[in-house]
Structure formats: C-alpha cells, structure tokens
Design a protein around this motif. Structure first.
Motif, short mmCIF file in Angstrom:
data_model
loop_
_atom_site.label_atom_id
_atom_site.label_comp_id
_atom_site.label_asym_id
_atom_site.label_seq_id
_atom_site.Cartn_x
_atom_site.Cartn_y
_atom_site.Cartn_z
N SER A 14 15.87 -27.67 8.54
CA SER A 14 15.49 -26.26 8.64
C SER A 14 16.22 -25.44 7.56
O SER A 14 15.92 -24.27 7.36
CB SER A 14 15.86 -25.73 10.02
N ARG A 47 18.38 -28.27 14.65
CA ARG A 47 18.41 -27.72 16.01
C ARG A 47 17.33 -26.68 16.27
O ARG A 47 17.03 -26.37 17.41
CB ARG A 47 19.80 -27.14 16.31
N SER A 48 16.75 -26.13 15.19
CA SER A 48 15.71 -25.10 15.38
C SER A 48 14.47 -25.73 16.00
O SER A 48 14.22 -26.92 15.84
CB SER A 48 15.29 -24.51 14.03
N SER A 49 13.68 -24.89 16.68
CA SER A 49 12.39 -25.38 17.19
C SER A 49 11.28 -24.75 16.37
O SER A 49 11.40 -23.61 15.92
CB SER A 49 12.16 -24.93 18.63
N TYR A 50 10.22 -25.50 16.17
CA TYR A 50 9.05 -24.98 15.44
C TYR A 50 7.81 -25.22 16.29
O TYR A 50 7.71 -26.23 16.98
CB TYR A 50 8.90 -25.70 14.10
N LYS A 58 6.44 -24.20 6.30
CA LYS A 58 7.69 -23.80 5.66
C LYS A 58 8.00 -24.73 4.48
O LYS A 58 8.33 -24.29 3.38
CB LYS A 58 8.80 -23.86 6.71
N TYR A 82 8.48 -33.32 12.38
CA TYR A 82 9.75 -32.67 12.72
C TYR A 82 10.15 -33.01 14.15
O TYR A 82 9.31 -33.02 15.05
CB TYR A 82 9.59 -31.15 12.57
N SER A 84 13.04 -31.76 16.95
CA SER A 84 14.16 -30.82 17.13
C SER A 84 15.23 -31.45 18.02
O SER A 84 14.93 -32.14 19.00
CB SER A 84 13.63 -29.48 17.63
#
Ligand code: BG6
Length: 485
Positions: A14, A47-50, A58, A82, A84
């Motif tokens: 991220s 650690r981010s969520s998408y 992105k 991805y 997370s």
C-alpha cells in the motif's frame, strides 16, 4: 528461467515505494519480455483494506504503457492481487496469504516464491519470522529480498543477521541496495579493469589528491519524517548507497567477476577503511526557504519532532589504510533540500610536481548518475587561437543523450530495481550484499553517527548550497576540494 511459475509477494504494497518503484519495475520486466506474464503472479500485502478493484487501480496509476510491450498493463494487472493482513504479528493472516499464493501456483510445476519486504525496520522481525513459519513451503524455491536499512549500527545489524540466520540460509537472502543495480555504479569495474591504462595506472595516491562523492537532492524529507528522523542522512544514503559506489571505486581488482571474488574484494576494501571520526563529520539541517513558502524547514514537517537534531546534510572525510589510498581523503557529501539534484563520484588528480604549466587546472574524472548518466574527464589543453592560454576542457560520454543506435546504450535500459529483482529471480547474488559486508559497513560509520547524533546541526536554507561552515571544514581536511558552484 529455471521456473515454470514465479510469485512475487510484495510486503508494504500500500506504500509509496511499492507504487513508485516495485510494481513499475516488475511491470517493465514483463513489458520487455524478461518475465512471462502468464507465468507470473504478484501478490501485494499490507494492513490496509481495499474494496473491489481499488488496489489494482492504485497500482495502475504508477505504470506507463510501453510501445511494443510484450504484455499490456491490463494483462499485468490481471495477474496482481492483494491480501490484507490484520497485523504483521498476526500469524493467521500469513496462513491466509499462503493459501492465496498456493491457489495461484500450478500443481506439479517448478515454482518460485520471492518475498519483497518494503516495510519499516520495526516490522521486519515479525514479518520475516511469520513468512518462514507460514508461507515458505518445503521442497520448492523461496527467496527473500531484504531492503535497507539493515539495522541502525553494527550491533543491531549483527542482531538482525542472527535472526535471519535462524530462519533462512544465506542463499535464500538477497540484501538489496538499489545503487548496485545502477549502471553508473557497476561501470566502475570496466572503467578501472577493462583496458583503460590511462585510468587504471593513475588510480592511486601517487596521482590522486582526493576522491569526492557529491549527492544532492532538490527535495527534502517531506512526509517521511517518521523514518527519516530516526535514521538521518548518514544512515539513509551515505552508509549504504554512497559507500557501495566508493567501495567499487576503491577496491583492489577482484580475482574474477564471480560473486564470491567480487564480494571478497569489496570486504577487503571495507576492512581497510578507517572508521570515520566525529571530528571529520559536519552535519546540518535545512531551514525554510526565504523566497519560496512551499519549501518549509525540516522541523516544520508534522512527522518531525520540534527539537529534532537529525542531519539532512552531512559531509564526512574518510581515509583508507592501504598501499593504494593511504593519505587520500575520501570526501563523502550528501544533502536534501538543496539547489539541484546531483549524484557523482570524482577522482581529483594532482598537479605534477615539475609542471611546465603550473597554473593548469588539475584533471578530474567524474562518473555521474544524476542529472544525467555520464563520464567526464577534464583535460588541460591549449586554448585554440592566439596566445598560449591553458584551459580545462571536458571529454564527455553522455549516456542519456547518446543516439539510440550508439553502442554505449542497449535498446532496453532497465531501472536499478528492475535489474535487481530480475537477478534475485535468476538467483544471481553478485550485486546483493552478503552478511559479512552488511555488518562490516557499519564499522566504518558507527562512530561518525553516534558522535554527531546529539550535536546541534548547522543550518542551511532549503534550495541553497548547504551550510556555509562546510567551506572551512573542507579547507582544514581536504584543502583543494570545494563544492560551491
Ligand atoms: C533511498 C533513500 O534509499 O535512496 C532516499 O531512502 C533517497 O532518501 C534515494 O532519495 C536516492 O536514490 P536515487 O536512486 O534517486 O539516487
């Protein structure tokens, strides 16, 4: 490639490094036919969520479509996914990651998993430990690229090595320094050992009065305060990137071009370098520009402590205790928020003792990475025309502006990251850093860092040429070296 399938797992997907460097580098390898898009998957993780295609969108923004590409951006993006993580210490998340990778790997085929960790050093032990525990299948090839910073000093580097050693074999580890992926750094070897007697026979204290390395950036540490404030300029680029350049410039000829022989010659040179003493280091920090409101002081950054003493500029003088270099100052200089972006190493030649033209400017030889990739040898020559004036004239090889048909430039010029990721996939360790070297590098810099960390840095203006005190500092240590333009 010796594999039917490659999965690259990017930790910190991220973040900025992934978007600006890692993904574009992998895409370029695909677009240039170095990797087959149908045999590749890239699994980003952080650690981010998408939601939905948010992550792919992105990543796409950082990619440029290439003419005649072997695969389009959408082909590539269709191979990117991805996962997370709940947290870097959360082992369950790694089981999830392992299952996701497993699904992508064709059964019964030879697969490679390459893990690339672009995360803050604080996360490193957890992440590498959990990768080994959950995502490192036996009986297949798995590799780990370890980004800088490799510790903060010799003791922490050794601790990190111990941790890695308990999990992985040295063969599985690829300690990366992207300067070793640069042509302008590797080219030092053919310049010195490739049949240039005018360079190789003058490459020593007999002819050289000083070696300088000048690294300048027009931008500051904006937005990177959290990391930068803890590490500072010396650890950020001098101890690693610039030192790698100097090591190739200074080392004795390796016995061969094998990885082991090159590593041996590098390590020998590093052990000949005298630890840099704090008295031979100048540190400075940038203040706001007087003319441009956008260019704020280092300490104005929200992520930086108000009383920070972190150096954003440093000049250090190093000496090498061997036959070739005894007494020659190596002036290593790096600064952020200056008037230009530049990275170059220069050999400054002595004026011959019995010169017929004592006023002639001594010759210099420069290898430059920014603003353009070039080599420049300055020569004393007679000015053409009336009289007998001696001038210094440059002989230049400009790689960036060379015609596409010129033999100095291949049709495919990969970025430093591209080169190194590809070499990690092919299993070539030559331009990665072995354990002993990663630790020994700190020995040269530890005193310089610990002895200046609590010093109040000199001030310089954002967009200027650095602290005014540098002139006197250099005069006392390397009297004919100066950097002002
Ligand atoms: C990075 C540093 O490793 O190298 C940055 O963290 C620096 O602060 C960069 O800007 C310089 O790399 P290059 O290839 O642009 O000279």
């Amino acid at each position: 490639l010796p594999f039917d399938h490659v999965t690259i797992a990017v930790f910190g997907a991220s973040g900025d490094l992934a978007k600006k460097m890692t993904y574009p580098a992998i895409y370029s390898l695909v677009a240039n036919g170095m990797l087959d898009v149908n045999k590749l998957h890239v699994v980003g993780t952080a650690r981010s969520s998408y939601e939905g295609s948010e992550f792919q969108d992105k990543i796409k923004k950082g990619l440029k479509e290439k003419k005649d590409a072997k695969a389009s951006i959408s082909d590539f993006i269709s191979r990117c996914s991805y996962v997370s993580l709940k947290g870097y210490e959360d082992t369950e998340s790694y089981s999830k990651l392992d299952a996701a990778i497993r699904k992508l790997e064709p059964e019964g085929k030879k697969s490679l998993r390459l893990f690339y960790i672009a995360l803050p050093p604080s996360a490193f032990e957890d992440v590498s430990g959990n990768i080994k525990k959950k995502c490192w299948p036996e009986g297949q090839t798995n590799r780990l690229i370890v980004e800088k910073p490799y510790g903060k000093d010799e003791a922490s580097a050794k601790k990190l090595s111990k941790h890695l050693e308990s999990l992985f074999s040295e063969d599985e580890l690829y300690r990366i320094d992207h300067y070793l992926g640069k042509d302008t750094v590797k080219t030092i070897l053919p310049l010195r050992f490739g049949g240039n007697p005018h360079l190789s026979s003058t490459w020593s204290r007999e002819h050289v009065s000083a070696v300088t390395i000048n690294f300048k950036e027009e931008f500051g540490a904006e937005g990177r305060g959290g990391y930068f404030d803890e590490f500072g300029m010396i650890r950020d680029v001098m101890q690693n990137h610039l030192m790698q350049w100097i090591v190739l410039l200074g080392m004795e000829p390796p016995k061969s071009l094998s990885a082991d022989d090159i590593h041996e010659a590098k390590l020998k040179f590093i052990s000949d370098c005298k630890p840099i003493v704090p008295e031979d280091v100048l540190v400075a920090q940038y203040e706001a520009s007087k003319s441009d409101k956008e260019k704020k002081a280092y300490k104005d950054d929200e992520t930086v402590k108000n009383d920070s003493k972190a150096a954003t500029f440093a000049t250090a003088v190093m000496y090498v205790n061997n036959e070739r270099w005894r007494g020659v100052p190596f002036v290593i200089r790096a600064g952020k928020a200056l008037d230009e972006t530049r990275a170059e190493v220069t050999l400054h030649y002595k004026t011959p003792a019995k010169a017929l033209f004592p006023t002639a400017t001594p010759s210099t030889f420069t290898v430059r990475d920014h603003p353009e990739k070039s080599h420049t040898l300055t020569l004393s020559t007679k000015q053409v025309g009336e009289g007998f004036s001696i001038v210094s004239a440059p002989l230049v090889v400009d790689f960036d502006h060379a015609s596409p048909s010129a033999s100095v430039k291949a049709s495919y010029v990969p970025s430093a990251y591209e080169t190194l990721i590809f070499e990690a996939i092919t299993g070539d360790h030559t331009w990665f850093i072995p354990r002993a070297e990663a630790e020994a590098g700190w020995r040269v810099w530890d005193k310089a860092i610990s002895g200046t960390e609590n010093r109040t840095p000199f001030a310089y203006e954002y967009g200027g040429q650095g602290p005014k005190e540098e002139k006197e500092f250099l005069k006392q240590r390397a009297h004919d070296v100066h950097f002002e333009t």
